[in-house]
Write an enzyme that holds these catalytic residues in place. Sequence first.
Site, short mmCIF file in Angstrom:
data_model
loop_
_atom_site.label_atom_id
_atom_site.label_comp_id
_atom_site.label_asym_id
_atom_site.label_seq_id
_atom_site.Cartn_x
_atom_site.Cartn_y
_atom_site.Cartn_z
N TYR A 1 0.86 -1.19 0.00
CA TYR A 1 0.00 0.00 0.00
C TYR A 1 0.89 1.23 0.00
CZ TYR A 1 -3.50 3.46 1.30
OH TYR A 1 -4.33 4.57 1.31
N ASP B 1 9.23 2.41 0.66
CA ASP B 1 8.14 3.16 1.29
C ASP B 1 8.17 2.85 2.78
OD1 ASP B 1 5.86 4.30 2.24
OD2 ASP B 1 4.51 3.44 0.73
N LYS C 1 3.60 9.25 8.76
CA LYS C 1 3.25 8.75 10.10
C LYS C 1 4.16 9.27 11.21
CE LYS C 1 0.22 5.42 8.15
NZ LYS C 1 0.26 4.53 7.02
C1 LIG Z 1 -0.19 4.96 5.52
C2 LIG Z 1 0.67 4.62 4.37
C3 LIG Z 1 0.74 5.42 3.23
C4 LIG Z 1 -0.17 6.58 3.02
O1 LIG Z 1 0.03 7.60 3.95
P1 LIG Z 1 -1.15 8.67 4.18
O2 LIG Z 1 -0.55 9.63 5.16
O3 LIG Z 1 -2.30 7.89 4.72
O4 LIG Z 1 -1.45 9.28 2.87
C5 LIG Z 1 1.65 5.11 2.25
N1 LIG Z 1 2.47 4.05 2.38
C6 LIG Z 1 2.44 3.24 3.46
C7 LIG Z 1 3.38 2.09 3.55
C8 LIG Z 1 1.52 3.49 4.48
O5 LIG Z 1 1.44 2.66 5.52
#
Ligand SMILES: *Cc1c(COP(=O)(O)O)cnc(C)c1O
Length: 424
Positions: free
Chosen positions: A143, A235, A264
Amino acid sequence: MNHDESRAMYDRALSVMPGGVNSAVRAAIEPYPFFVRKGDGGHVIDADGNRYVDWVMGLGPLLLGHDLPEQVRSAIQRTASEGPMYGAPTEVEVDLAEFVARHVPSVEQVRFVNSGTEATVSAIRLARGYTGRNKIVVMQGGYHGAQESTLVEGDAENPRPSSAGIPQSFAEHTLPVPFNDREAMTEVFAEHGEDVAAVLTEPILGNYGIVHPEEGYHEFLREITDEHGALLVFDEVITGFRVGGLGCAQGHFGVTPDLTTFGKVVGGGFPVGAVGGSAEIMENLAPAGDVFQAGTFSGHPVTMAAGLETLRYAAEHDVYDHVDRLGERLREGLEEIVADQAPEYTVVGAASTFKVIFTRDGTPPKNAADVKKAETDRWRRIFWEQMKDEGVFLSQNQFEAQFVSAAHTGEDVDRTLEAYEATL
Ligand SMILES: *Cc1c(COP(=O)(O)O)cnc(C)c1O
């Protein structure tokens, strides 16, 4: 457990917000989610006054829990009280960029944005701009936020949008492969090597079960991308400043990507994202280079202050020792309960993340197809709600990771293990 206030709020919300929420996963709970009134250390209290041990922790950002230590809270309050933001640079942006560059192996320069989604959008544009190529390889079940280039499913032969509203002609530039599958990756590079701008992966899949890389997989990704002149993008929106402490998952695995996305934890609970990498690549971003990127709220002073003081506090107070130790206690306790009561389930997680996946195939899941076999309905309809009634707030679906914070205690762990024991 009474939820009258939450039900009334959700009823109002349904009239004015699609599905009653501002982010889809929050409504995964049926028939309606509880509304949070406030946090308290490692707990949340809902609109009806019910208290839960909170392992959702904002879905990852709250490394320190809900009651921020004095040094963090006062930095946030001081910054906010001086005026929210300016549209001109501030010193705290430089302070946080220096902190990230000092601790994260692959990072010399950083661009702060406002969400993890924005970070991956910018990283992909940068990778395409830098390499002059169009295609992005992603992992099935990975994701990377709610964006056009990564909301893609299927496989490399047959990619298609995983959401309405995305043209097939966009999806064609994204090639999904199974995580941990070296053969599939080798085939993609054999076929499309000249066109691949980047391989984009979470170091540990954190939004679809929690799937760990097999020994040597990241080294393999590093080699094959180097060989073909493609970038390796980690990521680390979840794993950054969560797994591997201040060095992030790339420090933990000892593999250095070309670009890293953050989100985050790095914003200390405020909206944030960031892209980091070598100066050579990063300086392709505007205004230094010709890959356009901008944002009214980017580098927001309150977010920067919250992120910087959170990470400073973590560095100075053994926060990672504490959260990783409690994470391990949780996973070990859950292993025992699962072995006893649900041997067909799997305990996963690393550092301060944990989850019980409602399936196993003899071995822990190694890709999204393995996770997909989980008993989602049992998790959603029976298990989540009973854990909630036991006073334990778990992430809202079978697939999202759960998080330990500095505010959690051994007692929270014991209570949670008792609840799993009663519920599994
Ligand atoms: C949460 C998340 C995102 C997206 O971040 P948002 O602040 O919700 O847009 C992208 N990549 C990973 C791995 C995530 O866990």
